[in-house]
Design a protein around this motif. Sequence first.
Motif, PDB file in Angstrom:
ATOM      1  N   LEU A  26       0.822  -1.214   0.000  1.00 47.44           N
ATOM      2  CA  LEU A  26       0.000   0.000   0.000  1.00 47.44           C
ATOM      3  C   LEU A  26       0.858   1.267   0.000  1.00 47.44           C
ATOM      4  N   MET A  27       1.746   1.406   0.989  1.00 46.58           N
ATOM      5  CA  MET A  27       2.529   2.651   1.088  1.00 46.58           C
ATOM      6  C   MET A  27       3.496   2.783  -0.071  1.00 46.58           C
ATOM      7  N   GLY A  28       4.161   1.671  -0.428  1.00 44.66           N
ATOM      8  CA  GLY A  28       5.169   1.733  -1.496  1.00 44.66           C
ATOM      9  C   GLY A  28       4.551   2.184  -2.810  1.00 44.66           C
ATOM     10  N   PHE A  87      10.992  -2.031  -5.586  1.00 48.87           N
ATOM     11  CA  PHE A  87      11.458  -3.414  -5.412  1.00 48.87           C
ATOM     12  C   PHE A  87      10.403  -4.178  -4.625  1.00 48.87           C
ATOM     13  N   ASP A  88      10.032  -5.366  -5.051  1.00 54.65           N
ATOM     14  CA  ASP A  88       9.141  -6.192  -4.240  1.00 54.65           C
ATOM     15  C   ASP A  88       9.434  -7.656  -4.506  1.00 54.65           C
ATOM     16  N   ARG A  89       9.289  -8.455  -3.456  1.00 56.71           N
ATOM     17  CA  ARG A  89       9.543  -9.893  -3.617  1.00 56.71           C
ATOM     18  C   ARG A  89       8.346 -10.590  -4.263  1.00 56.71           C
ATOM     19  N   SER A 126       0.874  -9.241   0.158  1.00 56.75           N
ATOM     20  CA  SER A 126       0.920  -8.016   0.971  1.00 56.75           C
ATOM     21  C   SER A 126      -0.295  -7.927   1.876  1.00 56.75           C
ATOM     22  N   ALA A 127      -0.149  -7.218   3.000  1.00 61.64           N
ATOM     23  CA  ALA A 127      -1.313  -6.949   3.861  1.00 61.64           C
ATOM     24  C   ALA A 127      -2.316  -6.117   3.078  1.00 61.64           C
ATOM     25  N   ALA A 128      -1.810  -5.272   2.180  1.00 65.23           N
ATOM     26  CA  ALA A 128      -2.679  -4.384   1.393  1.00 65.23           C
ATOM     27  C   ALA A 128      -3.726  -5.154   0.597  1.00 65.23           C
ATOM     28  N   ARG A 129      -3.352  -6.300   0.040  1.00 64.39           N
ATOM     29  CA  ARG A 129      -4.265  -7.079  -0.805  1.00 64.39           C
ATOM     30  C   ARG A 129      -5.256  -7.884   0.042  1.00 64.39           C
ATOM     31  N   ALA A 148     -10.076  -3.190   3.700  1.00 61.65           N
ATOM     32  CA  ALA A 148     -10.028  -1.804   3.204  1.00 61.65           C
ATOM     33  C   ALA A 148     -11.214  -0.959   3.660  1.00 61.65           C
ATOM     34  N   MET A 149     -11.599  -1.152   4.922  1.00 62.44           N
ATOM     35  CA  MET A 149     -12.599  -0.246   5.498  1.00 62.44           C
ATOM     36  C   MET A 149     -11.855   0.998   5.979  1.00 62.44           C
ATOM     37  N   ILE A 150     -12.502   2.136   5.821  1.00 68.12           N
ATOM     38  CA  ILE A 150     -11.918   3.396   6.298  1.00 68.12           C
ATOM     39  C   ILE A 150     -12.780   3.772   7.492  1.00 68.12           C
ATOM     40  N   VAL A 179      13.991  -9.918  -3.484  1.00 69.75           N
ATOM     41  CA  VAL A 179      13.961  -9.846  -2.019  1.00 69.75           C
ATOM     42  C   VAL A 179      14.985  -8.807  -1.559  1.00 69.75           C
ATOM     43  N   VAL A 180      14.491  -7.815  -0.831  1.00 70.51           N
ATOM     44  CA  VAL A 180      15.386  -6.778  -0.311  1.00 70.51           C
ATOM     45  C   VAL A 180      15.949  -7.263   1.028  1.00 70.51           C
ATOM     46  N   ALA A 181      17.266  -7.285   1.140  1.00 70.27           N
ATOM     47  CA  ALA A 181      17.890  -7.749   2.386  1.00 70.27           C
ATOM     48  C   ALA A 181      17.940  -6.618   3.411  1.00 70.27           C
ATOM     49  N   LEU A 240       1.505   0.853  10.093  1.00 69.82           N
ATOM     50  CA  LEU A 240       0.111   1.236   9.794  1.00 69.82           C
ATOM     51  C   LEU A 240      -0.896   0.267  10.415  1.00 69.82           C
ATOM     52  N   PHE A 241      -0.399  -0.837  10.898  1.00 64.72           N
ATOM     53  CA  PHE A 241      -1.161  -1.784  11.729  1.00 64.72           C
ATOM     54  C   PHE A 241      -2.521  -2.136  11.112  1.00 64.72           C
ATOM     55  N   ARG A 242      -3.622  -1.958  11.868  1.00 66.48           N
ATOM     56  CA  ARG A 242      -4.957  -2.346  11.375  1.00 66.48           C
ATOM     57  C   ARG A 242      -5.544  -1.290  10.449  1.00 66.48           C
ATOM     58  N   ASN A 243      -4.795  -0.191  10.241  1.00 75.42           N
ATOM     59  CA  ASN A 243      -5.428   1.004   9.673  1.00 75.42           C
ATOM     60  C   ASN A 243      -4.740   1.549   8.437  1.00 75.42           C
ATOM     61  N   GLY A 244      -4.234   0.662   7.612  1.00 70.67           N
ATOM     62  CA  GLY A 244      -3.508   1.132   6.425  1.00 70.67           C
ATOM     63  C   GLY A 244      -4.354   2.025   5.535  1.00 70.67           C
ATOM     64  N   TYR A 245      -5.629   1.648   5.339  1.00 65.53           N
ATOM     65  CA  TYR A 245      -6.476   2.435   4.422  1.00 65.53           C
ATOM     66  C   TYR A 245      -6.973   3.707   5.080  1.00 65.53           C
ATOM     67  N   LEU A 246      -7.056   3.682   6.389  1.00 63.46           N
ATOM     68  CA  LEU A 246      -7.442   4.889   7.119  1.00 63.46           C
ATOM     69  C   LEU A 246      -6.275   5.882   7.169  1.00 63.46           C
TER      70      LEU A 246
HETATM   71  C1  LIG Z   1      -6.603  -9.276   7.575  1.00 67.15           C
HETATM   72  C2  LIG Z   1      -6.319  -7.819   7.465  1.00 67.15           C
HETATM   73  C3  LIG Z   1      -7.385  -6.924   7.365  1.00 67.15           C
HETATM   74  C4  LIG Z   1      -7.137  -5.539   7.280  1.00 67.15           C
HETATM   75  N1  LIG Z   1      -8.187  -4.688   7.142  1.00 67.15           N
HETATM   76  C5  LIG Z   1      -7.980  -3.344   7.092  1.00 67.15           C
HETATM   77  C6  LIG Z   1      -9.079  -2.449   6.960  1.00 67.15           C
HETATM   78  O1  LIG Z   1     -10.238  -2.841   6.843  1.00 67.15           O
HETATM   79  N2  LIG Z   1      -8.800  -1.112   6.950  1.00 67.15           N
HETATM   80  C7  LIG Z   1      -7.534  -0.619   7.050  1.00 67.15           C
HETATM   81  O2  LIG Z   1      -7.367   0.610   7.055  1.00 67.15           O
HETATM   82  N3  LIG Z   1      -6.478  -1.457   7.140  1.00 67.15           N
HETATM   83  C8  LIG Z   1      -6.665  -2.802   7.168  1.00 67.15           C
HETATM   84  N4  LIG Z   1      -5.603  -3.659   7.269  1.00 67.15           N
HETATM   85  C9  LIG Z   1      -4.253  -3.107   7.441  1.00 67.15           C
HETATM   86  C10 LIG Z   1      -3.549  -2.743   6.134  1.00 67.15           C
HETATM   87  O3  LIG Z   1      -3.678  -3.792   5.206  1.00 67.15           O
HETATM   88  C11 LIG Z   1      -2.065  -2.492   6.424  1.00 67.15           C
HETATM   89  O4  LIG Z   1      -1.972  -1.512   7.444  1.00 67.15           O
HETATM   90  C12 LIG Z   1      -1.315  -1.965   5.193  1.00 67.15           C
HETATM   91  O5  LIG Z   1      -1.438  -2.857   4.121  1.00 67.15           O
HETATM   92  C13 LIG Z   1       0.161  -1.750   5.515  1.00 67.15           C
HETATM   93  O6  LIG Z   1       0.744  -1.210   4.369  1.00 67.15           O
HETATM   94  P1  LIG Z   1       2.303  -1.379   4.076  1.00 67.15           P
HETATM   95  O7  LIG Z   1       2.533  -0.790   2.731  1.00 67.15           O
HETATM   96  O8  LIG Z   1       3.084  -0.882   5.238  1.00 67.15           O
HETATM   97  O9  LIG Z   1       2.528  -2.977   4.039  1.00 67.15           O
HETATM   98  P2  LIG Z   1       2.032  -4.027   2.941  1.00 67.15           P
HETATM   99  O10 LIG Z   1       0.766  -3.581   2.343  1.00 67.15           O
HETATM  100  O11 LIG Z   1       2.089  -5.386   3.550  1.00 67.15           O
HETATM  101  O12 LIG Z   1       3.183  -3.953   1.817  1.00 67.15           O
HETATM  102  C14 LIG Z   1       4.488  -4.382   2.056  1.00 67.15           C
HETATM  103  C15 LIG Z   1       5.109  -4.844   0.744  1.00 67.15           C
HETATM  104  O13 LIG Z   1       6.493  -5.079   0.954  1.00 67.15           O
HETATM  105  C16 LIG Z   1       6.876  -6.290   0.308  1.00 67.15           C
HETATM  106  N5  LIG Z   1       8.018  -6.831   1.023  1.00 67.15           N
HETATM  107  C17 LIG Z   1       8.067  -7.192   2.330  1.00 67.15           C
HETATM  108  N6  LIG Z   1       9.300  -7.615   2.642  1.00 67.15           N
HETATM  109  C18 LIG Z   1      10.048  -7.546   1.510  1.00 67.15           C
HETATM  110  C19 LIG Z   1      11.410  -7.837   1.196  1.00 67.15           C
HETATM  111  N7  LIG Z   1      12.268  -8.286   2.124  1.00 67.15           N
HETATM  112  N8  LIG Z   1      11.828  -7.638  -0.064  1.00 67.15           N
HETATM  113  C20 LIG Z   1      10.985  -7.160  -1.014  1.00 67.15           C
HETATM  114  N9  LIG Z   1       9.681  -6.858  -0.768  1.00 67.15           N
HETATM  115  C21 LIG Z   1       9.227  -7.043   0.479  1.00 67.15           C
HETATM  116  C22 LIG Z   1       5.627  -7.165   0.391  1.00 67.15           C
HETATM  117  O14 LIG Z   1       5.643  -8.158  -0.616  1.00 67.15           O
HETATM  118  C23 LIG Z   1       4.512  -6.133   0.215  1.00 67.15           C
HETATM  119  O15 LIG Z   1       4.170  -5.985  -1.155  1.00 67.15           O
HETATM  120  C24 LIG Z   1      -5.802  -5.050   7.313  1.00 67.15           C
HETATM  121  C25 LIG Z   1      -4.738  -5.949   7.355  1.00 67.15           C
HETATM  122  C26 LIG Z   1      -4.983  -7.328   7.427  1.00 67.15           C
HETATM  123  C27 LIG Z   1      -3.821  -8.278   7.464  1.00 67.15           C
END
Ligand SMILES: Cc1cc2nc3c(=O)[nH]c(=O)nc-3n(C[C@H](O)[C@H](O)[C@H](O)COP(=O)(O)OP(=O)(O)OC[C@H]3O[C@@H](n4cnc5c(N)ncnc54)[C@H](O)[C@@H]3O)c2cc1C
Length: 381
Positions: free
Chosen positions: A16-18, A35-37, A45-48, A52-54, A190-192, A341-347
């Motif tokens: 999501l953030m990237g 870069f993504d693995r 990803s957690a994003a997929r 995605a409730m806000i 894979v990013v080390a 971003l924990f439980r709140n990535g979309y928020l």
């Molecule tokens: C079950 C569940 C339900 C959720 N529901 C909600 C919701 O309703 N509303 C809400 O606001 N949020 C929700 N979230 C939270 C939200 O999904 C996350 O907060 C958000 O996705 C975090 O974004 P991010 O970009 O930090 O991480 P991610 O979205 O996980 O992205 C990280 C990326 O980094 C890549 N990566 C990781 N390590 C490496 C590596 N070593 N080398 C290369 N690539 C790497 C991964 O492949 C991934 O693509 C939920 C999460 C989960 C798990």
Amino acid sequence: MILGVAMNIGIAGAGLMGRLLAWQLLRRGHRVTLFDRDTQDARASAARVAAAMIAPYSEVAGGERQVFDWGLSALTRWPELLAELKQDTGIDVYFQKRGSIVVAHARDRGNLEHFQSLLQHAVPEHQERVHKLSREKVSELEPELGTQFDGGLWLEDEGTLDNRELLSALSRAIRTLGGSLKGEWREGVVVASVSANRIDCGGEIFEFDVAIDARGFGAKPQLHDLRGVRGEVLWVHAPEVNLTRPVRLMHPRYQLYIAPKRDHVYVIGATQIESESLAPITVRSSLELQSALYSVHTGFAEATVLDAFANCRPGFMDNLPRIDCSNRTNGVPGLLRVNGLFRNGYLLSPFMLDMSLQCIAGHVHHPVVRELRLVESVNEQ
Ligand SMILES: Cc1cc2nc3c(=O)[nH]c(=O)nc-3n(C[C@H](O)[C@H](O)[C@H](O)COP(=O)(O)OP(=O)(O)OC[C@H]3O[C@@H](n4cnc5c(N)ncnc54)[C@H](O)[C@@H]3O)c2cc1C
């Protein structure tokens, strides 16, 4: 490297953030390498996985007030971002802000009352956006819920979007803009480690004006105070169900949520487990989810399960997000870590995006930002 001049920026993690950062930085004329693995469909990803409730109100009941304050603008920022994304890609990502409905079965009414009092305590000055509903009002808002529940709450300022559509639109925008700006997408890498001005892909090292770590839970080897909190969801297609808003069911052991997407697709989730396991969803969770779901709407009995996912939400110990900036040269940070971003990535992501872009443009004084001085690794702080 001078502020205001196009820079060469590397981003580890295309979740999501990237993706949001890559897209907006490309729009500002920078050269971006992602870069993504994982592959572009981002299934790891957690994003997929997310619903995605806000949901600033649902989350602040028993949660952190800062998340509410920092996330509230998401309901106006997302439509702006999605309009820009449509300009860049022609894709109209599903988004709605009709509020969410909170209900409980008669035997669990105490849980609903407890939720409401937590909410009242957390944001007393916003109670005019929280509406207590009679059975008739529940049916007026969601006709297919009215017969099951004799009351509930309507949290007017909540919404949801379709994360599958968002991630694929972002991927298209990045490719389109990257094509003309020589951006690259290095998937399957894979990013080390990520450090000041460099991304290390296990031997192959890439140098940048700014290196951004947006790996979510995948950054844990470098961020020891990061933890993963497992969540499990089902994506179902339920042609017999017509719910138009996210619905939360209060229950003594968990809160079930149902987030509608386009064309009768719903994301169902409940469990938040303090575990970092990335193993597939268990039979027990899946059975619990499905029976709770059936108790909300019998039409779910005929639903087909499209996907069953489990992943980890990236959280710091205080459950708050964080931007770490370090190694500034001429005002530009050599390293930016955006995480928690924990439980709140979309928020929170619209706010985290805007703050990160400001951090790249200069110093920012805000509690979400830590300005660290010339360090090799933030973890050594
Ligand atoms: C079950 C569940 C339900 C959720 N529901 C909600 C919701 O309703 N509303 C809400 O606001 N949020 C929700 N979230 C939270 C939200 O999904 C996350 O907060 C958000 O996705 C975090 O974004 P991010 O970009 O930090 O991480 P991610 O979205 O996980 O992205 C990280 C990326 O980094 C890549 N990566 C990781 N390590 C490496 C590596 N070593 N080398 C290369 N690539 C790497 C991964 O492949 C991934 O693509 C939920 C999460 C989960 C798990």
